[in-house]
Design an enzyme around this catalytic site. Structure first.
Site, PDB file in Angstrom:
ATOM      1  CB  CYS A 113      -0.926  -0.014   1.210  1.00 28.52           C
ATOM      2  SG  CYS A 113      -1.946   1.465   1.329  1.00 28.52           S
ATOM      3  CB  CYS A 145      -0.409   2.509   4.083  1.00 31.93           C
ATOM      4  SG  CYS A 145      -1.876   1.795   3.366  1.00 31.93           S
ATOM      5  CG  ASP A 146       3.317   1.225   4.404  1.00 32.70           C
ATOM      6  OD1 ASP A 146       2.893   1.736   5.449  1.00 32.70           O
ATOM      7  OD2 ASP A 146       3.096   0.040   4.094  1.00 32.70           O
TER       8      ASP A 146
END
Ligand code: NDP
Length: 307
Positions: free
Chosen positions: A131, A134-135
């Protein structure tokens, strides 16, 4: 006979539980064997509103679980084995337990497809991610790879160029599956390069505890080569967790539960929320949002039935 059973315990399921429990409907939740869902495999979550310093995925899920329990949700730590939505009241079976209910909320989520390598598993959250939203932030000034040739891979590659020094798209063929528009956008980005006809044979760095590179295998010649990297993002698709509902609900060609009129499924009284019905956004906050919607829709339905 229950008013409502929630299947699945991620942000969508917990939010639905909080709303239904506060409405006095005593929901029963089957949390399966990975309570918290996909968020339990992420580390820091910095984009869930209300946490200016960030929060870890497991902590966020634990807080949601506690909140659901506080208002009277009954949580069962077991998977659902089968459902029957063809007859009313609906039936939900788990082991030797059989429950009958007026409404069901499906929040079983999706699973990001993995490359299937042991090194990938060991370095997950340590440079390997599924993701970028997200990261990606953690890869400022770093060199990363995105594996896959679909729209998600292109979107993630473009997004990662905001942070990363370079992004290499690794695709197993020499033509992308992505739409022409997404392909053009990725190809026009000077930070993105493509490595065609290659798969990831191994993620390197297990002995140091963080990703240091990947070993690639040429799909035409079988030749192996290595590439130094700080991060690897697998973007090879997601699979909705809907095996349980085949033959019971309308699913789309990718297997996602089809919802219409907000969270209603093809069976009146069965509602779906979160990633199990959303191939597009897949965010904790959107899952929580649709969990709230499903709870309100179920509440309205029960009121109409006179429950
Ligand atoms: P897709 O299934 O479309 O693409 C998956 C990609 O990963 C393919 O290129 C596939 O290769 C590759 N792949 C699959 N398995 C492996 C493997 N084991 N090793 C290496 N490569 C592999 O998934 P997406 O998540 O990209 O997209 C899902 C859906 O969501 C699509 O309909 C897409 O259009 C949509 N979407 C739309 C967006 C938008 O409109 N903004 C953004 C993101 C997704 P191959 O091509 O050889 O099969």
């Amino acid at each position: 006979m229950r008013h409502v059973i929630i299947i699945g315990a991620g942000p969508a399921g917990y939010t639905a539980a909080i709303y239904l429990a506060r409405a006095g409907l005593s929901p029963l939740m089957f949390e399966g064997d990975q309570p918290g869902g996909q968020l339990t495999t992420t580390t820091d979550v910095e984009n869930f509103p209300g946490f200016p310093e960030g929060v870890t995925g497991p902590d966020l899920m634990e807080a949601m679980r506690k909140q659901a329990l506080r208002f009277g949700t009954e949580i069962v730590s077991a998977r659902v084995d089968s459902v029957d939505f063809l007859e009313r009241p609906f039936t939900v079976k788990s082991g030797d337990r059989t429950e009958k209910c007026s409404t069901v909320i499906i929040a079983t989520g999706a699973t990001a497809k993995r490359l299937g390598l042991e090194s990938e598993r060991r370095l997950y959250g340590r440079g390997v991610s599924a993701c970028a939203t997200c990261d990606g932030f953690f890869f400022r000034g770093k060199d990363v790879a995105v594996v896959g040739g679909g729209d998600t891979a292109m979107e993630e590659a473009v997004f990662l160029t905001r942070f990363a020094n370079s992004v290499t798209v690794i695709h197993r063929r020499d033509a992308l599956r992505a739409s022409k528009a997404m392909e053009a956008k990725a190809k026009a980005n000077p930070k993105i390069r493509f490595r065609w006809n290659a798969t990831v044979d191994e993620v390197l760095g297990v002995e140091t505890g963080k990703v240091t590179g990947i070993r690639l295998k040429d799909t035409k010649t079988g030749e192996l080569s290595e590439m130094k990297l700080d991060g690897v993002f697998a973007a090879i698709g997601h699979e909705p967790n809907t095996a349980l509902f085949r033959g019971q609900l309308t699913l789309d060609h990718q297997g996602y539960v089809v919802t219409h009129q907000h969270t209603e499924t093809s069976v009146t009284g069965v509602f779906a929320c979160g990633d199990v019905q959303d191939a597009r956004y897949r965010q904790a906050v959107t899952a929580a949002g649709t969990g709230c919607m499903a709870a309100l829709d179920a509440q309205r339905y029960l009121a109409e039935q006179g429950s």
